[in-house]
Enzyme design. Sequence first.
Site, mmCIF file in Angstrom:
data_model
loop_
_atom_site.group_PDB
_atom_site.id
_atom_site.type_symbol
_atom_site.label_atom_id
_atom_site.label_comp_id
_atom_site.label_asym_id
_atom_site.label_seq_id
_atom_site.Cartn_x
_atom_site.Cartn_y
_atom_site.Cartn_z
ATOM 1 N N SER A 1 -9.353 1.708 3.078
ATOM 2 C CA SER A 1 -8.536 2.494 2.161
ATOM 3 C C SER A 1 -7.498 1.673 1.383
ATOM 4 O O SER A 1 -6.866 2.188 0.465
ATOM 5 C CB SER A 1 -7.807 3.583 2.944
ATOM 6 N N SER B 1 -9.650 -0.588 7.167
ATOM 7 C CA SER B 1 -9.066 -0.334 5.844
ATOM 8 C C SER B 1 -8.428 -1.524 5.145
ATOM 9 O O SER B 1 -8.143 -1.461 3.954
ATOM 10 C CB SER B 1 -8.038 0.802 5.942
ATOM 11 N N LYS C 1 0.835 -1.196 0.000
ATOM 12 C CA LYS C 1 0.000 0.000 0.000
ATOM 13 C C LYS C 1 0.867 1.243 0.000
ATOM 14 O O LYS C 1 1.906 1.291 0.672
ATOM 15 C CB LYS C 1 -0.899 -0.022 1.237
#
Length: 397
Positions: free
Chosen positions: A141, A165, A66
């Site tokens: 996210s 997330s 990420k």
Amino acid sequence: MRSAAEIARAVGAGELDPVAVVEEALAAIEEHRDLNAVLTVCGTEARARARGGVSGRLAGVPLLVKDLIDVAGTRTTFGSKIYADRVAETSAPCVRALEAEGAIVIAKTNCDEFAWGVCGQNVHWGDTQNPRHPGRIASGSSSGNAAALAVGIGALALGTDTGGSVRLPAAACGVVGMKPELGAISTEGVFPLARSFDTVGPMARSVEDCALAWSILTGRAVPAPSLDAKTVGVLARHPSLGRPEAEGPDPRAAALGDTEVELPVPAADIWAVFSADAADSHQETFPARAADYGPIIRAKLEHAIAIEPEVVAAARDALRAWREAAAIVPLPDVIVSPTLGLAELPAIETHEEEYRVPLSAYARAFSFLGWPAIAIGETQLAARDARTLYEAALAWG
């Protein structure tokens, strides 16, 4: 699609060339560019690492990271315009731990700006598309990880989970995402969203691969699958955390003991802790560079910096007391719920404000408590400790 464990076994046995694995992963990235799941491709670095030889429990496994997490020598933007050209000097310890066992970083993945979002929308880098539900949000996210894994890009991913997330996009895209207990895995080298709740967690296409990564990241052995002698309960809706609208969890829960679980209720609005932590994380750039933030996070930060200190102090006291109460109240060993708090994913163009609280209600409860939880697609399992959780999850999924 090969699993991380299968790749590592084949590479370790000399049956599979890690260079070929990397090339296959890079080709998949190009094939699925329409998903907008990847921000930065690490092709040159990945090929060089594969040619140099790898070994370990993740030998040759293509790893997605990420864009909130530092990878040395690689652009790491935190999903923002402000850090669009930032190149990390060193890799985060969580990345180094997986690399030490032979994993190969192939790409940095898309995410909500500064990871403060549940939709996978990013005004600067574009929205992540959901390959499982076209036209619907990929959730966030850690949206890029989930979308990429769903179509076979890579075999393992590192995400972050502060309020769901890792788990929300895993559910939305039909993969697996695990949030460890608070403090179990280092968050050094990761942009902080809200330090009181931030965690780093693995994502994969199977519980087994998540467990393998968790074992490496924590130094703990992978537990044996077992639901024997474990009590299982179903999480009731929790109005203090927002009202989820989804139907009940996986029907297998009823066969194991359909006991409804009610968590203790905090004595104050603990959202104030989250907001205050986030405001602290952005104090060097907000409001000084407010114009460089997207409208969603700008509005959140404007609210955060306006919260009175005494409200934050009361919320921190309430959070501490709530966690202490939840640690000792009688509860089943494993708590089952939907991962997503909405029965249907919103359309990708829907404004996040319309659904962020109910969508994340089931996931957020365990982020706020600091307990480990895992999304096996649309079903979430949680427990007070990670060993119990993985014993159940490995038997479940």
